[in-house]
Design an enzyme around this catalytic site. Sequence first.
Site, PDB file in Angstrom:
ATOM      1  N   ASP A 169       9.260  13.471  13.824  1.00  0.00           N
ATOM      2  CA  ASP A 169       8.241  14.279  13.079  1.00  0.00           C
ATOM      3  C   ASP A 169       8.237  13.955  11.636  1.00  0.00           C
ATOM      4  O   ASP A 169       9.043  13.460  11.020  1.00  0.00           O
ATOM      5  CB  ASP A 169       8.827  15.905  13.432  1.00  0.00           C
ATOM      6  CG  ASP A 169       7.567  17.117  13.247  1.00  0.00           C
ATOM      7  OD1 ASP A 169       6.630  16.362  12.794  1.00  0.00           O
ATOM      8  OD2 ASP A 169       7.917  17.874  13.857  1.00  0.00           O
ATOM      9  N   TRP A 170       7.226  14.418  11.007  1.00  0.00           N
ATOM     10  CA  TRP A 170       6.909  14.036   9.645  1.00  0.00           C
ATOM     11  C   TRP A 170       8.002  14.316   8.561  1.00  0.00           C
ATOM     12  O   TRP A 170       8.256  15.747   8.475  1.00  0.00           O
ATOM     13  CB  TRP A 170       5.451  14.387   9.486  1.00  0.00           C
ATOM     14  CG  TRP A 170       4.431  13.772   9.575  1.00  0.00           C
ATOM     15  CD1 TRP A 170       3.368  13.218   8.677  1.00  0.00           C
ATOM     16  CD2 TRP A 170       4.150  12.822  10.762  1.00  0.00           C
ATOM     17  NE1 TRP A 170       2.555  12.376   9.373  1.00  0.00           N
ATOM     18  CE2 TRP A 170       3.006  11.836  10.445  1.00  0.00           C
ATOM     19  CE3 TRP A 170       4.807  12.613  11.791  1.00  0.00           C
ATOM     20  CZ2 TRP A 170       2.431  11.006  11.444  1.00  0.00           C
ATOM     21  CZ3 TRP A 170       4.352  11.771  12.780  1.00  0.00           C
ATOM     22  CH2 TRP A 170       3.291  10.939  12.813  1.00  0.00           C
TER      23      TRP A 170
END
Length: 823
Positions: free
Chosen positions: A230-231
Amino acid sequence: MAQTTAVDHEAEITGRLAQLSLEQKVRLMTGADIWALHPIPEIGLRRLVTSDGPAGVRGETWDERSPSANVPSPTALAASWDPALLERMGRLLASEARRKGVDVLLAPTVNLHRTPYGGRHFECFSEDPELTAMIGTAYVQGLQAEGVAATVKHFVANDSETDRFSVNALVDERVLRELYLMPFERIVAAGAWAVMAAYNKVDGTTMTENVLQREVLKREWGFDGVIMSDWYATRSVAAAGEDLLDLAMPGPESPWTEGLLEAVQSGQISESAVDGHVLRILRLAARVGALDGLPPATPPARRWSDEELSAQLRASSAAGMVLIKNDGTLPLEPSSLRQVAVIGPNAATARTLGGGSATVFPPYVVSPLHGLRAALSDEIRLVHAEGVRSSDRTEIAPKDLLQLPDGSGPGVEVIFFDAEDRELGRQRRQAASMMWWGQVQKGLNAAEIDHLQLVARLRVPESGRYSVGTSGLGDFRLVVDGEALFDETITLPLGADVVEAMMKPPQQLAVVELEAGRDASVELAYRPTGAGTELGGAEVIMLTVQLNVAPVIDEQAEFERAVSLAAESDVAVVLVGTNAEVESEGFDRTSLALPGRQDELVSAVAAANPRTVVIVNSGAPVLLPWADEVAAVLVSWFPGQEFGNALADVLTGKVEAGGRLPMSWPTSEEGLPSVQPVNGELPYDEGLLIGYRWYLATDRTPAFPFGHGLGYTTWAYEDMAVDGDTVTVRVRNTGNRPGREVVQLYASRADSAVERAPRWLAGSAVVDAAAGEVANAVITVDHHNFRHWDSSDHGWMVEPGTYQLHAGCSVVDLPLTGEISRD
C-alpha cells in the site's frame, strides 16, 4: 483466467531479467513516481502505470479536468449478488483504464465488513467471505479478460481505519483462515495478477514484512503475481526478503531506494531474492503488454462508447438498489400522481462516492431530483425542499456559482508561486476542491510551490447571506470584493489521519451579503505550511484546498417548508444519507446515526404523509429508527453517476430493485465489534461470529437481515434437489409481472464437534422469470464450503458426516431444506 503469456514466455522474461544489473533490479523494485514504475528501454520495458480505484479509474491526476466514469460503490455492486454483472463492470473498468493509459487497477478491496463502523465499509463488498469471493472473482476476471491487471487488496485484516498505519490486528489463526484470508485465496486461485499488502500489523508483524506473504500467498497458494505495498507502507529493507514484498510504492523514494542495494551488497538480502521479486514485476509487465516483443495475456480492452457506459452504469445502479420495506406504495403509478415532493439533503445533490482513494471525478452526475423530473410527465408537479442539512460543514462551492476572473466562462483560476513570489504557473479549473500530490503540471512539482492563489467571480442566484470560506491546512487569507474576511492559520486536529485531512479538512468561514446576479470578486491566498505530512513514516507533499460557499438558511423554516410540501403531495420521496466526509478512507465512523436532523425530518414527513418513500443514500448501514413509520425504504448506496436515472427507473417500476443486502443492517449499535485499538492492538474477539453469524448465534434480530431484499413480484420456493455437489432450487414467480430473484443456499451442522456459526452462506444464483413461470437456480458446492481450519495441525479438515442445506431468500427466510454428505 488467462495467464498464458507469462507462462509460455517465462524463458524470455527470465532472459531479460538476466540482462539487468543489480542496480537496475533494485531501482525497479521502487516506483518511479506516485503511480508508475521505472521504464527500462534496454529490455523493452515501458512505463507501467497504476491507478486507484474501487469506484472508477481516476488515472494519474486528482483533477476534474480528467473525468472518469463513476461506477456504483462496491457495496452496491455486491448487493446485486450477480457475478455476470460484476464481470461486465470489470470489462467497463478495463476500458476506462486503457482510455487513461492505466495498466494496473488498484482494486478490488476484498476486506470484510467486520463492523459497520469501518470507514471503508462502502469500498468493500460484504460481511461474508463467500459472497466477497464470488463477487471479487467476477470483478477480477472481467478486468483481466481485457488485459488490465487487478490488485486484490488489502492483504490482510485491514478492516478498519483507526491507527491504520500501526494497528496490530490480533486474529485467531482459524478465524484468519476461514474469514479474512478466504476471499484472497479464492481470487488468487482464479488468477489474480497483483495483490496489495496492507499498512496494519497482523499478530505483531506489519503486513509488508509478514510471512503470510511468503508462506501462504506465494508458497501455499502458488500466487505468481506481484505483491505491492500500500502507498508508503514499506517500512524497511526486511520487506524485500525472499518471497516477501515485490514492489514498494510509491516512488521515487522508499526505504529500498538506498538501503536495499546496501543490504544486498552486505549479504543481508540475497540477490536471488531480488531476482524473484523482479521476475514477478516483469511477468506482470508481460501480462499487461508493457514488455516489448511479448503479446499481452489477453487482448487489449475495447473502448466503450459514452452511450454504452451510461446504459451499463444506469443498469448496474438499479441492480444493486435494495428495497428493504414496501407496503405496496412502490412502484409509483404516474397516472395517479398530481404532485410529488422530493425532499432531503441528498435530493438535489447526489452522493455517489465515499472518500479517499475511491474518489473519481465523473463527467456528469444525475441527481435524484433531476432523474425524477426527466422520468415523470410535465403534468406531474415536482416540488423540492432540502428540509435539513446532512452536515454542519459548509459545502464545496457549486461550480455553477463560479466564473473565471476575466469573465470568459465558468471556473476558478489558480496561480502558483515560489517563496520569492515569482509565478510558477497557472491552472483554470472547473471545481472548487483541489488537491495536488507529486506533479502539479508539466515542469512543476508540489514540493516547489510555496503558496498559491485562487481567483474567481462568485455569482449567486438569490440575494441573501452566504457562508463563504475555505477548507485545508496552512495559512489562508480570503478577500471578497476587496474586503479581507479572514487571515488565519488552519491546523490538523491532533491524531487525524492525512487522508482525513484530505477528505474532511478543517474549515474557516465568514458570512457575507451577496446580491443575486452580481459578480463578487473572490481571492483566496493559501500557503500550505503543513504540506509535508508523514504517511507511513515518509514525508509526503500534498496540497489540499477548497473554496466553500453555501446560503445561510433559517433551518427551522426550511424544515417546516419540507413537511408542508410533503403534506400537500400525493407521495413524498425523502432522500437521506451520508457523504464522503462521513464515510471515507482515513477514519472510522463513530456513530451509525444519520448526520444532523435527518431522522427527525423523516418522522415529521411520514406523520404528514403516510405515502412516504425513503431513499437511503449511504455506502454502509445507518440506523433507521423511523422504518416502521414509512411506506417504503429503498437503499441506493453510493450508486454512481447515473444515480437519478436509475432511481427513477426503480421508483416508477420501469425496472425492479435488483439488490439484496450483502451485510446485516443493525437495529442499534449495541454489541457491534469495535474499531478502536487499545494500546495499539485491535483484538478480533468476536472470532468467527461476524455479521449475520453473530446475530444467529446470539438470537438477536437485526433491523434487516443479510440477504434480504424485496422486488415487485412474489416467489414460491417449490423444491430443492441435491445431486452430488449440484443443488437445484425450483422457484416460481407467483406475481403478475416479470421479476428477478436471488436464490441463496446456506449450510449448517447442528451436531458438529467443531465450533461453527449456526449457518453460513454456501452459494447463490440469480434467476429471472416471467409472471407464473418456473425457474431453476443451479448452485454448485464443493469442499471449501464445508472445511474448517484445524489450528493444532495447521491445516484444512472436513468433518465427515451429514450437513444440512437451506434455500431461500435471506439468511432467516429459508423454506427449503436438504442434506449433503461429506466423507
